[in-house]
Design an enzyme around this catalytic site. Structure first.
Site, mmCIF file in Angstrom:
data_model
loop_
_atom_site.group_PDB
_atom_site.id
_atom_site.type_symbol
_atom_site.label_atom_id
_atom_site.label_comp_id
_atom_site.label_asym_id
_atom_site.label_seq_id
_atom_site.Cartn_x
_atom_site.Cartn_y
_atom_site.Cartn_z
ATOM 1 N N HIS A 189 0.860 -1.185 0.000
ATOM 2 C CA HIS A 189 0.000 0.000 0.000
ATOM 3 C C HIS A 189 0.892 1.229 0.000
ATOM 4 C CE1 HIS A 189 -3.557 2.500 0.754
ATOM 5 N NE2 HIS A 189 -2.724 3.245 1.483
ATOM 6 N N CYS A 190 0.712 2.092 -0.986
ATOM 7 C CA CYS A 190 1.554 3.276 -1.125
ATOM 8 C C CYS A 190 0.792 4.499 -0.629
ATOM 9 C CB CYS A 190 1.951 3.463 -2.595
ATOM 10 S SG CYS A 190 3.034 4.886 -2.861
ATOM 11 N N GLY A 191 1.279 5.100 0.465
ATOM 12 C CA GLY A 191 0.643 6.291 0.992
ATOM 13 C C GLY A 191 0.723 7.470 0.052
#
Length: 385
Positions: A189-191
């Protein structure tokens, strides 16, 4: 001169702090001072701050800070997306205002103004595509197709149900607690993207390092056009060597082009980080592995080594007990015992086989043309429907 050097030191320290904060958790920085700075910024300093807020404002203030932390770190939100776009637009603004006046020059033609616009535009488009495209959400309608596309290897993936979605989890998928959905071929998951990187949007996950190279050519062109080296060597008697010219060139650049120097240093560091990040993900693409699977394989290998070491230890204990009970034997030759392979070395060897690695060409095709976008996947879905 002191002001210029203070400005440079400020830029380097700021860049180091930003890089450590944003990239300190990347695998390439494990065990380095970048990771330690990151841990201090994200945990140590925050812990002291939280204690200070609790001391000044009490439980109400502490709860407010924890609520903000929960929203920013554990819920889907656009904070880092806005921050990224702000960094990109601000950096490009300073490049345009400080460097475009020197284009065209000895090394760069007029076209580089438009190439820079194109490069930034492509970066923004890729960013938006990655941020707002479906990463490959697994639903009741497509779960059977994903299970067919990604078979279980019975090593790091086995048949089981997602405890949250209440559907079968295909191999290589994972339930993201931030997005609250199961994602096929989950990477991470890429913020920054406020999105998961999965089966359908891994292909958009790229950046380039054009800016730093262009600024280097701008500075080199100004050196050439203003004949700085000729003036220093002929009129000031400076030795025509790197050792002799470097201090004077650095002083001239910092006094005349400090903005470009800071931009060049910042972009060069970021470019190196992006190059390392790109290289890491290129390796994952070539071997058809995800970041999530990298950690799973590490846990599997660590567990297998412990099991093997326990087996070797049990076998050695059994052999020593049986040796005590048996009749005395002639002592083993020292040379033979010296060259004998240690059982612990065999215990460290763990066989790993990635069944999803089917060759570089096939692996890249799977990234560029995900299974869920192919006609065979759609036809299988229609048949199951």
């Amino acid at each position: 001169m002191a002001v210029q050097w203070a400005l440079v030191c400020h830029g380097i320290i700021t860049t180091l702090v930003i890089v450590s904060f944003l990239c300190g958790q990347w695998p390439i920085f494990q065990g380095t001072f970048i990771e330690r700075i990151h841990n201090f910024i994200t945990f140590g300093a925050y812990d002291y701050f939280l204690r200070f807020v609790g001391w000044v404002c009490g439980d109400r203030g502490m709860n407010a800070v924890l609520s903000v932390e929960y929203y920013c770190c554990y819920r889907s939100n656009p904070t880092l997306q806005i921050f990224y776009l702000a960094i990109l637009s601000t950096t490009y603004y300073f490049i345009v205002t400080s460097s475009f006046v020197y284009i065209p020059n000895y090394y760069l033609g007029e076209i580089h103004r438009y190439i820079s616009i194109l490069a930034v535009s492509v970066g923004v488009v890729l960013f938006l595509l990655t941020s707002f495209s479906d990463p490959g959400t697994v639903t009741e309608k497509n779960v059977s197709q994903y299970i067919s596309a990604y078979p279980y290897d019975d090593v790091i993936y086995s048949e089981k149900e997602c405890s949250t979605c209440k559907i079968w989890k295909p191999a290589r998928s994972k339930h993201c607690s931030v997005c609250d959905r199961c994602v096929a071929r989950f990477d991470h998951h890429c913020g920054w993207m406020n999105n998961c990187i999965g089966e359908r949007n891994t292909r958009h996950f790229f950046l380039c390092l054009y800016g730093a190279i262009a600024i280097i050519f701008i500075l080199a062109s100004r050196l050439k056009e203003m004949r700085i080296i000729h003036i220093l060597t002929v009129y000031y008697g400076v030795e025509n060597s790197i050792r002799g010219l470097a201090p004077h060139l650095a002083q001239w650049l910092l006094s005349s082009y400090n903005t470009q120097i800071l931009l060049m240093v910042f972009l060069a560091i970021v470019s190196l980080l992006m190059a390392a990040f790109f290289g890491y993900h290129a390796k994952l693409c070539f071997t058809n592995t995800t970041t999530n699977e990298t950690y799973k394989w590490q846990d599997h290998i660590s567990l297998q080594r412990k099991i093997n070491e326990a087996k070797v230890g049990a076998a050695a204990l059994k052999a020593s007990i049986s040796g005590l009970n048996s009749e005395s034997k002639p002592p083993e030759s020292k040379w033979k015992s010296y060259f004998r392979r240690s059982p612990l070395r065999d215990a460290e060897a763990v066989v790993t086989k990635n069944i999803y690695d089917k060759g570089v060409v096939h692996n890249l095709c799977e990234i560029v043309f995900p299974y869920s976008t192919r006609s065979s996947f759609v036809q299988a879905k229609e048949k199951s429907g």
